[in-house]
Write a protein that holds these residues in place. Structure first.
Motif, PDB file in Angstrom:
ATOM      1  N   GLU A   4       7.402   7.369   2.665  1.00 22.84           N
ATOM      2  CA  GLU A   4       6.361   8.178   2.033  1.00 22.84           C
ATOM      3  C   GLU A   4       6.058   7.645   0.628  1.00 22.84           C
ATOM      4  OE1 GLU A   4       5.607  12.740   0.574  1.00 22.84           O
ATOM      5  OE2 GLU A   4       7.002  12.385   2.227  1.00 22.84           O
ATOM      6  N   ARG A   5       7.112   7.312  -0.105  1.00 23.68           N
ATOM      7  CA  ARG A   5       6.919   6.756  -1.455  1.00 23.68           C
ATOM      8  C   ARG A   5       6.146   5.453  -1.376  1.00 23.68           C
ATOM      9  NH1 ARG A   5       8.271   6.135  -6.702  1.00 23.68           N
ATOM     10  NH2 ARG A   5       9.117   4.178  -7.424  1.00 23.68           N
ATOM     11  N   SER A   7       4.066   4.466   0.909  1.00 21.14           N
ATOM     12  CA  SER A   7       2.681   4.762   1.281  1.00 21.14           C
ATOM     13  C   SER A   7       1.877   5.235   0.074  1.00 21.14           C
ATOM     14  CB  SER A   7       2.633   5.823   2.370  1.00 21.14           C
ATOM     15  OG  SER A   7       3.210   5.342   3.549  1.00 21.14           O
ATOM     16  N   ARG A   8       2.478   6.066  -0.735  1.00 28.40           N
ATOM     17  CA  ARG A   8       1.784   6.563  -1.931  1.00 28.40           C
ATOM     18  C   ARG A   8       1.556   5.446  -2.944  1.00 28.40           C
ATOM     19  NH1 ARG A   8       4.216  12.633  -2.863  1.00 28.40           N
ATOM     20  NH2 ARG A   8       3.655  13.372  -0.785  1.00 28.40           N
ATOM     21  N   VAL A  11      -1.392   3.469  -1.798  1.00 26.93           N
ATOM     22  CA  VAL A  11      -2.654   4.158  -2.090  1.00 26.93           C
ATOM     23  C   VAL A  11      -3.034   3.943  -3.552  1.00 26.93           C
ATOM     24  CG1 VAL A  11      -3.766   6.417  -2.298  1.00 26.93           C
ATOM     25  CG2 VAL A  11      -2.459   5.860  -0.253  1.00 26.93           C
ATOM     26  N   LEU A  12      -2.081   4.092  -4.455  1.00 24.13           N
ATOM     27  CA  LEU A  12      -2.356   3.872  -5.876  1.00 24.13           C
ATOM     28  C   LEU A  12      -2.796   2.434  -6.137  1.00 24.13           C
ATOM     29  CD1 LEU A  12       0.550   5.865  -7.557  1.00 24.13           C
ATOM     30  CD2 LEU A  12      -1.887   6.458  -7.532  1.00 24.13           C
ATOM     31  N   THR A  35       7.507   3.432 -11.668  1.00 24.06           N
ATOM     32  CA  THR A  35       6.387   3.597 -10.745  1.00 24.06           C
ATOM     33  C   THR A  35       5.159   2.861 -11.258  1.00 24.06           C
ATOM     34  OG1 THR A  35       7.253   5.741 -10.041  1.00 24.06           O
ATOM     35  CG2 THR A  35       4.968   5.276  -9.510  1.00 24.06           C
TER      36      THR A  35
END
Length: 55
Positions: A4-5, A7-8, A11-12, A35
């Protein structure tokens, strides 16, 4: 959770590929933010592959 991390982060990175000024601002504001550094690095890697091409 790691998927999930990832994937995020992807996206960013995709959002930043259009306009990365916010990533630069984020990095300047928080130099030790892992991050922000990861998103910036992913952006650079994707740009490098695009420049390199398929050859």
């Amino acid at each position: 959770m790691p998927d999930e991390r990832w994937s995020r982060l992807e996206v960013l990175q995709q959002i930043a590929s259009g306009d990365d000024t916010w990533v630069d601002d984020w990095l300047r504001a928080q130099l030790d933010d892992c991050t922000a550094t990861t998103v910036h690095t992913q952006l650079l890697v994707h740009r490098a592959w695009a420049i390199r091409g398929s050859g």
